[in-house]
Design a protein around this motif. Structure first.
Motif, short mmCIF file in Angstrom:
data_model
loop_
_atom_site.label_atom_id
_atom_site.label_comp_id
_atom_site.label_asym_id
_atom_site.label_seq_id
_atom_site.Cartn_x
_atom_site.Cartn_y
_atom_site.Cartn_z
N ASP A 271 -9.68 8.88 -1.76
CA ASP A 271 -9.17 10.06 -0.58
C ASP A 271 -8.28 10.60 -0.96
OD1 ASP A 271 -11.80 8.89 0.47
OD2 ASP A 271 -10.05 8.27 2.42
N ALA A 272 -7.10 10.08 -1.58
CA ALA A 272 -6.37 10.88 -2.06
C ALA A 272 -6.41 12.36 -2.95
CB ALA A 272 -4.77 10.17 -2.12
N GLU B 287 -1.83 -7.04 3.54
CA GLU B 287 -2.46 -5.65 3.10
C GLU B 287 -3.94 -5.69 2.60
OE1 GLU B 287 0.56 -2.59 3.97
OE2 GLU B 287 0.37 -3.39 2.33
N ARG C 154 -9.55 3.32 -1.71
CA ARG C 154 -9.76 4.22 -0.50
C ARG C 154 -9.32 4.59 -0.34
NH1 ARG C 154 -12.49 -0.24 1.60
NH2 ARG C 154 -14.65 -0.60 1.48
N ARG C 155 -7.45 4.02 -0.19
CA ARG C 155 -6.84 5.72 0.53
C ARG C 155 -6.49 6.48 -1.33
NH1 ARG C 155 -2.37 3.35 4.03
NH2 ARG C 155 -1.38 5.35 4.10
N LEU C 156 -6.35 6.06 -2.72
CA LEU C 156 -6.61 6.40 -3.24
C LEU C 156 -7.72 7.38 -3.41
CD1 LEU C 156 -5.04 3.57 -5.82
CD2 LEU C 156 -3.84 5.12 -4.87
N ILE D 88 0.89 -1.08 -0.09
CA ILE D 88 0.15 -0.19 0.08
C ILE D 88 0.97 1.31 -0.28
CG2 ILE D 88 -1.16 1.15 1.56
CD1 ILE D 88 -2.98 -1.22 2.75
N GLU D 89 1.94 1.53 0.83
CA GLU D 89 2.94 2.59 1.13
C GLU D 89 3.66 2.20 -0.43
OE1 GLU D 89 2.61 4.54 3.29
OE2 GLU D 89 0.43 3.66 4.07
N LEU E 176 0.94 4.31 -3.17
CA LEU E 176 0.86 5.00 -2.94
C LEU E 176 1.59 6.47 -3.33
CD1 LEU E 176 -0.93 5.10 0.20
CD2 LEU E 176 -2.18 6.17 -1.21
N CYS F 257 -16.76 -0.72 -2.35
CA CYS F 257 -15.58 -0.03 -2.67
C CYS F 257 -15.97 1.00 -3.26
CB CYS F 257 -14.67 -1.26 -3.51
SG CYS F 257 -12.46 -0.19 -3.42
N GLU G 196 -8.58 -1.40 0.85
CA GLU G 196 -8.09 -0.40 1.66
C GLU G 196 -6.90 1.01 0.54
OE1 GLU G 196 -6.87 2.85 4.89
OE2 GLU G 196 -8.92 0.68 4.77
N LEU G 197 -6.30 -0.08 0.23
CA LEU G 197 -5.57 1.16 -0.48
C LEU G 197 -6.79 1.85 -1.86
CD1 LEU G 197 -3.47 1.90 -2.40
CD2 LEU G 197 -3.41 0.14 -3.39
#
Length: 127
Positions: free
Chosen positions: A71-72, A60, A67-69, A36-37, A40, A98, A64-65
């Motif tokens: 949100d970014a 992981e 969602r984070r993408l 994930i890190e 990103l 998702c 979740e990835l």
């Protein structure tokens, strides 16, 4: 215009095979990541047109990835496609909630499949 793609998967053999397949089918694979890190960071650096995210990235969750993408980049929603060797029905509830735009089985991965999903996205965007 070439489609620029980032592939996120924890299997190095799949990453190599997917890159080769997609590049033969006129999809430009601008980068790969396996966590994930890392994904990103690569996403921020490369600004791909589409990001393929494996549902299971080792320990992981790919959900979740995704969602984070999203949100970014709240202003310009990134195109995230979930991929997996598992059947879509195995994760249907999680896929439905998702923010990814689609699910694609790894066995059906192709440049045409990605272009079809992107074409559908363009039709669904407000003018």
């Amino acid at each position: 215009m070439a489609v620029r793609c980032l592939i996120v998967d924890d299997n190095p053999r799949f990453l190599a095979a997917a890159r080769e397949l997609l590049e033969c089918e006129q999809i430009s694979v601008v980068g790969v990541a396996s966590t994930i890190e890392e994904a990103l960071r690569r996403f921020d650096e490369l600004r791909p047109d589409v990001t393929l995210v494996d549902i299971s990235l080792g320990g992981e969750p790919g959900f979740e990835l995704a969602r984070r993408l999203v949100d970014a980049r709240p202003g310009g929603r990134p195109v995230v496609i979930l991929i997996s060797t598992y059947a879509e029905r195995d994760f249907s509830d999680m896929i439905a909630t998702c923010p990814a735009v689609a699910f694609l089985s790894k066995s059906r991965l192709s440049g045409n499949a990605i272009r079809a999903i992107l074409g559908g996205q363009a039709q669904n965007r407000p003018a």
